[in-house]
Design a protein around this motif. Structure first.
Motif, PDB file in Angstrom:
ATOM      1  N   LYS A 179      25.933  51.147  35.319  1.00  0.00           N
ATOM      2  CA  LYS A 179      24.903  51.287  36.488  1.00  0.00           C
ATOM      3  C   LYS A 179      24.423  49.969  36.793  1.00  0.00           C
ATOM      4  N   ALA A 180      24.424  49.014  35.994  1.00  0.00           N
ATOM      5  CA  ALA A 180      23.991  47.634  36.322  1.00  0.00           C
ATOM      6  C   ALA A 180      25.051  46.662  36.975  1.00  0.00           C
ATOM      7  N   GLY A 181      26.342  47.364  37.034  1.00  0.00           N
ATOM      8  CA  GLY A 181      27.411  46.582  37.522  1.00  0.00           C
ATOM      9  C   GLY A 181      27.886  45.450  36.759  1.00  0.00           C
ATOM     10  N   LEU A 182      27.820  45.424  35.137  1.00  0.00           N
ATOM     11  CA  LEU A 182      28.230  44.477  34.393  1.00  0.00           C
ATOM     12  C   LEU A 182      29.364  44.852  33.813  1.00  0.00           C
ATOM     13  N   ALA A 183      29.827  46.321  33.811  1.00  0.00           N
ATOM     14  CA  ALA A 183      30.966  46.969  33.141  1.00  0.00           C
ATOM     15  C   ALA A 183      31.408  47.821  34.168  1.00  0.00           C
ATOM     16  N   SER A 184      32.777  48.272  34.022  1.00  0.00           N
ATOM     17  CA  SER A 184      33.156  49.515  34.583  1.00  0.00           C
ATOM     18  C   SER A 184      33.866  50.355  33.601  1.00  0.00           C
ATOM     19  N   ARG A 185      34.359  51.667  33.907  1.00  0.00           N
ATOM     20  CA  ARG A 185      35.158  52.315  32.927  1.00  0.00           C
ATOM     21  C   ARG A 185      36.285  52.928  33.768  1.00  0.00           C
ATOM     22  N   ARG A 186      37.440  53.177  33.229  1.00  0.00           N
ATOM     23  CA  ARG A 186      38.653  53.725  33.685  1.00  0.00           C
ATOM     24  C   ARG A 186      39.387  54.668  32.406  1.00  0.00           C
ATOM     25  N   PRO A 187      40.202  55.623  32.686  1.00  0.00           N
ATOM     26  CA  PRO A 187      40.888  56.331  31.714  1.00  0.00           C
ATOM     27  C   PRO A 187      41.883  55.371  31.075  1.00  0.00           C
ATOM     28  N   ASN A 188      41.947  55.567  29.780  1.00  0.00           N
ATOM     29  CA  ASN A 188      42.956  54.825  28.908  1.00  0.00           C
ATOM     30  C   ASN A 188      44.177  55.347  29.242  1.00  0.00           C
ATOM     31  N   PRO A 189      45.237  54.678  29.758  1.00  0.00           N
ATOM     32  CA  PRO A 189      46.455  55.063  29.776  1.00  0.00           C
ATOM     33  C   PRO A 189      47.382  55.336  28.964  1.00  0.00           C
ATOM     34  N   LEU A 190      46.854  54.744  27.545  1.00  0.00           N
ATOM     35  CA  LEU A 190      47.574  54.805  26.356  1.00  0.00           C
ATOM     36  C   LEU A 190      47.216  56.212  25.528  1.00  0.00           C
ATOM     37  N   ASP A 191      45.951  56.981  26.230  1.00  0.00           N
ATOM     38  CA  ASP A 191      45.154  57.982  25.350  1.00  0.00           C
ATOM     39  C   ASP A 191      44.793  58.912  26.435  1.00  0.00           C
ATOM     40  N   GLY A 192      45.272  59.808  26.767  1.00  0.00           N
ATOM     41  CA  GLY A 192      44.985  60.803  27.559  1.00  0.00           C
ATOM     42  C   GLY A 192      43.549  61.318  27.938  1.00  0.00           C
ATOM     43  N   ARG A 193      42.795  61.337  26.412  1.00  0.00           N
ATOM     44  CA  ARG A 193      41.099  61.664  26.573  1.00  0.00           C
ATOM     45  C   ARG A 193      40.517  60.442  26.451  1.00  0.00           C
ATOM     46  N   LEU A 241      38.500  53.755  28.749  1.00  0.00           N
ATOM     47  CA  LEU A 241      38.295  52.019  28.523  1.00  0.00           C
ATOM     48  C   LEU A 241      37.098  51.525  29.239  1.00  0.00           C
ATOM     49  N   ALA A 242      36.319  50.759  28.720  1.00  0.00           N
ATOM     50  CA  ALA A 242      35.334  49.919  29.470  1.00  0.00           C
ATOM     51  C   ALA A 242      35.576  48.572  29.703  1.00  0.00           C
ATOM     52  N   ALA A 243      35.435  47.761  30.858  1.00  0.00           N
ATOM     53  CA  ALA A 243      35.845  46.792  31.085  1.00  0.00           C
ATOM     54  C   ALA A 243      35.000  45.803  31.777  1.00  0.00           C
ATOM     55  N   ILE A 244      34.786  44.589  31.418  1.00  0.00           N
ATOM     56  CA  ILE A 244      33.629  43.698  31.782  1.00  0.00           C
ATOM     57  C   ILE A 244      33.731  43.201  33.222  1.00  0.00           C
ATOM     58  N   THR A 245      32.963  43.076  34.169  1.00  0.00           N
ATOM     59  CA  THR A 245      32.999  42.971  35.326  1.00  0.00           C
ATOM     60  C   THR A 245      32.789  41.269  35.702  1.00  0.00           C
ATOM     61  N   GLU A 246      33.046  40.853  36.686  1.00  0.00           N
ATOM     62  CA  GLU A 246      32.845  39.267  37.140  1.00  0.00           C
ATOM     63  C   GLU A 246      31.076  39.131  36.862  1.00  0.00           C
ATOM     64  N   ARG A 247      30.396  40.102  37.366  1.00  0.00           N
ATOM     65  CA  ARG A 247      28.959  39.919  37.214  1.00  0.00           C
ATOM     66  C   ARG A 247      28.687  39.774  35.838  1.00  0.00           C
ATOM     67  N   GLY A 248      29.283  40.644  34.998  1.00  0.00           N
ATOM     68  CA  GLY A 248      29.033  40.918  33.540  1.00  0.00           C
ATOM     69  C   GLY A 248      29.242  39.630  32.749  1.00  0.00           C
ATOM     70  N   ARG A 249      30.337  38.984  33.274  1.00  0.00           N
ATOM     71  CA  ARG A 249      31.153  37.742  32.617  1.00  0.00           C
ATOM     72  C   ARG A 249      29.795  36.702  32.896  1.00  0.00           C
TER      73      ARG A 249
END
Length: 172
Positions: free
Chosen positions: A99-113, A116-124
């Motif tokens: 919500k703060a734009g510091l991370a994003s999430r996406r489905p894990n391609p290695l695990d159908g359920r 993954l959380a990813a740090i954004t440039e703003r988060g860095r």
């Protein structure tokens, strides 16, 4: 930040004396009470530093963990394991970071359920700024030198091993 008590006596030492009179000596009671008070003080100091960034210490820890990752992303289950928190806490933490734009999430391609959380440039950028400020106050432990901080770490390690956080490597 924790409000200074400014008492003219040590309330934990007083409790220790009263405890000993009533139930007998229990150094562990004074120790745990000191640890819990230290936790309050330190969390208050650290949270005061990260709050202007829209963070709590838990969210800051998650961002640091993501920044340490080779790819800048980790599964939510790995985050929970590394931060030693319940999956619900991880979900809440990542929700707030997203919500703060510091991370994003996406489905894990290695695990159908999995997710993954990813740090954004703003988060860095935020983790770098907050880390500089936390290091400037030695994470609230500026009353201790490096050797004393190592002693605290060493003293608490057996408790963490006994709790099952990790296994001690075999003696060589």
């Amino acid at each position: 930040m924790t409000k200074p008590l400014a008492l003219d006596f040590d309330p934990i030492a007083r409790a220790d004396e009263l405890w000993a009179r009533r139930w007998g000596s229990a150094p562990s009671m004074a120790a745990i009470t000191s640890v819990m008070r230290a936790h309050q003080i330190l969390l208050g100091r650290v949270d005061a530093v990260v709050k202007p960034y829209g963070l709590t210490f838990a969210r800051y820890e998650a961002l640091v963990l993501l920044s340490f990752s080779r790819t800048g992303e980790l599964s939510l289950s790995k985050i929970g394991e590394r931060l030693m928190v319940h999956p619900t806490s991880v979900t809440n933490t990542v929700d707030r970071l997203e919500k703060a734009g510091l991370a994003s999430r996406r489905p894990n391609p290695l695990d159908g359920r999995g997710v993954l959380a990813a740090i954004t440039e703003r988060g860095r950028a935020v983790v770098e700024q907050a880390t500089r400020e936390l290091m400037a106050i030695d994470f609230g432990l500026e009353s201790y030198d490096a050797e004393q901080c190592q002693q605290v770490f060493d003293l608490l390690r057996p408790l963490r091993v006994a709790a099952g956080d990790f296994a001690e490597p075999p003696a060589q």
